[in-house]
Motif scaffolding. Structure first.
Motif, short mmCIF file in Angstrom:
data_model
loop_
_atom_site.label_atom_id
_atom_site.label_comp_id
_atom_site.label_asym_id
_atom_site.label_seq_id
_atom_site.Cartn_x
_atom_site.Cartn_y
_atom_site.Cartn_z
N SER A 1 0.87 -1.18 0.00
CA SER A 1 0.00 0.00 0.00
C SER A 1 0.90 1.22 0.00
CB SER A 1 -0.91 0.01 1.24
OG SER A 1 -0.13 0.06 2.43
N GLY A 2 0.37 2.31 -0.51
CA GLY A 2 1.19 3.52 -0.54
C GLY A 2 0.64 4.55 -1.49
N GLY A 3 1.46 5.53 -1.82
CA GLY A 3 1.03 6.59 -2.70
C GLY A 3 2.21 7.39 -3.22
N SER A 4 1.90 8.36 -4.04
CA SER A 4 2.96 9.20 -4.61
C SER A 4 2.42 10.61 -4.84
CB SER A 4 3.46 8.62 -5.93
OG SER A 4 2.47 8.68 -6.94
N ILE A 5 3.36 11.54 -4.96
CA ILE A 5 3.04 12.92 -5.31
C ILE A 5 4.07 13.38 -6.32
CG2 ILE A 5 4.40 13.80 -3.34
CD1 ILE A 5 2.46 16.19 -3.27
N GLY A 6 3.62 14.13 -7.33
CA GLY A 6 4.56 14.56 -8.35
C GLY A 6 3.99 15.68 -9.21
N TRP A 7 4.84 16.19 -10.08
CA TRP A 7 4.48 17.25 -11.01
C TRP A 7 4.70 16.78 -12.44
CZ3 TRP A 7 2.39 21.77 -9.27
CH2 TRP A 7 2.52 22.05 -7.92
N ASP A 8 3.74 17.06 -13.31
CA ASP A 8 3.86 16.81 -14.74
C ASP A 8 4.04 18.15 -15.45
OD1 ASP A 8 3.36 14.17 -14.17
OD2 ASP A 8 1.22 14.28 -14.67
N PHE A 9 4.98 18.21 -16.40
CA PHE A 9 5.20 19.45 -17.14
C PHE A 9 5.41 19.13 -18.62
CE2 PHE A 9 9.04 17.87 -15.15
CZ PHE A 9 9.95 17.82 -16.18
N ARG A 10 4.73 19.88 -19.47
CA ARG A 10 4.82 19.67 -20.91
C ARG A 10 5.99 20.47 -21.47
NH1 ARG A 10 -0.52 20.61 -23.30
NH2 ARG A 10 -0.10 22.80 -22.97
N PHE A 11 6.81 19.81 -22.31
CA PHE A 11 7.93 20.52 -22.92
C PHE A 11 7.96 20.42 -24.44
CE2 PHE A 11 9.51 16.38 -21.46
CZ PHE A 11 10.09 15.87 -22.60
N VAL A 12 7.07 19.61 -25.05
CA VAL A 12 6.94 19.57 -26.50
C VAL A 12 5.46 19.51 -26.84
CG1 VAL A 12 7.39 18.31 -28.64
CG2 VAL A 12 9.15 18.41 -26.86
N ARG A 13 5.01 20.39 -27.76
CA ARG A 13 3.63 20.35 -28.21
C ARG A 13 3.58 20.69 -29.69
NH1 ARG A 13 -1.55 23.67 -25.65
NH2 ARG A 13 -3.17 22.56 -26.82
N LYS A 14 3.23 19.69 -30.51
CA LYS A 14 3.06 19.85 -31.95
C LYS A 14 1.64 19.41 -32.32
CE LYS A 14 7.49 20.85 -32.51
NZ LYS A 14 7.97 22.19 -32.95
N GLN A 15 1.31 19.52 -33.59
CA GLN A 15 -0.03 19.11 -34.02
C GLN A 15 -0.25 17.61 -33.80
OE1 GLN A 15 -1.01 19.96 -38.11
NE2 GLN A 15 -2.94 18.87 -38.02
N LYS A 16 0.78 16.80 -34.12
CA LYS A 16 0.64 15.35 -34.02
C LYS A 16 1.39 14.74 -32.84
CE LYS A 16 -0.02 14.46 -38.98
NZ LYS A 16 0.46 13.63 -40.13
N PHE A 17 2.28 15.49 -32.21
CA PHE A 17 3.20 14.93 -31.23
C PHE A 17 3.24 15.79 -29.97
CE2 PHE A 17 7.67 14.74 -29.63
CZ PHE A 17 7.62 13.44 -29.15
N GLN A 18 3.32 15.12 -28.82
CA GLN A 18 3.39 15.84 -27.56
C GLN A 18 4.19 15.03 -26.56
OE1 GLN A 18 0.13 18.37 -26.19
NE2 GLN A 18 -0.02 17.10 -24.37
N MET A 19 4.97 15.71 -25.71
CA MET A 19 5.73 15.04 -24.66
C MET A 19 5.65 15.83 -23.35
SD MET A 19 9.19 13.15 -25.97
CE MET A 19 9.18 12.25 -24.39
#
Length: 308
Positions: free
Chosen positions: A123-141
């Protein structure tokens, strides 16, 4: 009356595309069906819940080896159950806060398999941050940083009996071990067209292990492809297939080993507010030392993801 029915039918077919664009994971007109629902290359606000149940099938189990003697031998199976809930809060177009909690375990389906393999849970959990650094019409990271805490509980009945027989002054049947790790991850998505999409990702973390006073690296990588029938066939169904290679303790119940996880999913895609799916998972899991074989676990998992 005919005009009213026609307007309603046309409204259903359009499926409120504007809302879908604003809420759901979408690129190049394609709405993604995710195998790893909690790992996303998109910055959304959502609540995700997963509930899974699986079984190894029949196993031939060795008996208890006390010295040079095998006292008993058994046949049985091991059942697995998992629950995972995570919440993502979109801060802005490129940043989101992620919170998650998990509970899972494995237990023998009868007394013989409980005696040999014991009872293992986490049992457990996590905490974190997501941040976008690439955004194109067909591709994203996107990238992620996270801290995860898991508490593993292990009941080893066979080991306890051996300790008593071998005059161990400190026999131990129950171990509870906390594991704290920190890591980074990257997730990507590519939309070929409105019907087909591809998702992939990897993570690496470092911290405590289930072996006390030892540190370990953990890693995982995955790839999945999906098909949405809504744009071309006007059928609100999505299909996905994926592969994951993982050494994360919640996947292996051990450390220093990897397991290959194969998944398939069918999902309802007709809503702008939620994803609803049924996922089928197969992977090999190493059981306790008393079980010689590494069985295949077949698991069925219910997924529900609500967008805000």
């Amino acid at each position: 009356m005919t005009v009213f029915v026609g307007l309603c039918g046309n409204g259903f077919a359009q499926n409120d595309t504007t809302k879908i664009v604003l809420k759901k994971s979408m690129l190049n007109g394609h709405i993604f069906t995710s195998i790893n629902s909690s790992n996303s290359a998109f910055i959304n606000t959502f609540l995700n819940a997963e509930l899974g149940l699986g079984n190894t099938g029949s196993l031939e189990l060795p008996g208890l080896n006390i010295g040079d003697f095998e006292l008993l031998s058994f046949a049985g199976s091991v059942t697995f159950a998992t629950t995972h809930i995570d919440y993502s809060q979109k801060i802005n177009d490129w940043l989101a806060l992620r919170l998650s909690t998990s509970l899972g375990g494995r237990v023998g389906s009868n007394m013989s398999t409980i005696l040999i393999d014991g009872l293992n849970a986490f049992s457990g959990g996590s905490i974190g941050w997501d941040f976008r650094f690439v955004r194109k019409q067909k591709f994203q990271m996107t990238g992620s940083v996270f801290v995860k805490n898991i508490d593993g509980s292990f009941i080893d009945i066979a080991g306890y009996i051996k300790d008593i027989v071998n005059d161990n002054p400190f026999p131990q049947a129950v171990r509870s071990i906390p594991v704290l790790t920190a890591g980074v991850a990257a997730q990507g998505a590519y939309a070929f067209n409105k019907a087909y999409g591809l998702q992939f990702g990897a993570d690496i973390s470092y911290g405590e292990s289930f072996t006390r006073n030892e540190q370990s690296f953990y890693s995982a990588m995955y790839i999945s492809g999906d098909l949405d029938l809504m744009p071309r066939k006007n059928i609100p169904l999505g299909f996905a297939a994926g592969y994951k290679l993982s050494s994360d303790p919640e996947d292996t119940y051990l450390e220093f080993i990897y397991t290959s996880i194969f998944s398939g999913k069918i999902a309802y895609t007709g809503s702008s507010d939620f994803d609803l799916g049924l996922q089928f998972i197969a992977n090999r899991v190493k059981l306790s030392e008393g079980v010689g074989e590494t069985p295949i676990v077949l698991k069925t998992q219910f997924n529900f993801k609500l967008y805000f």
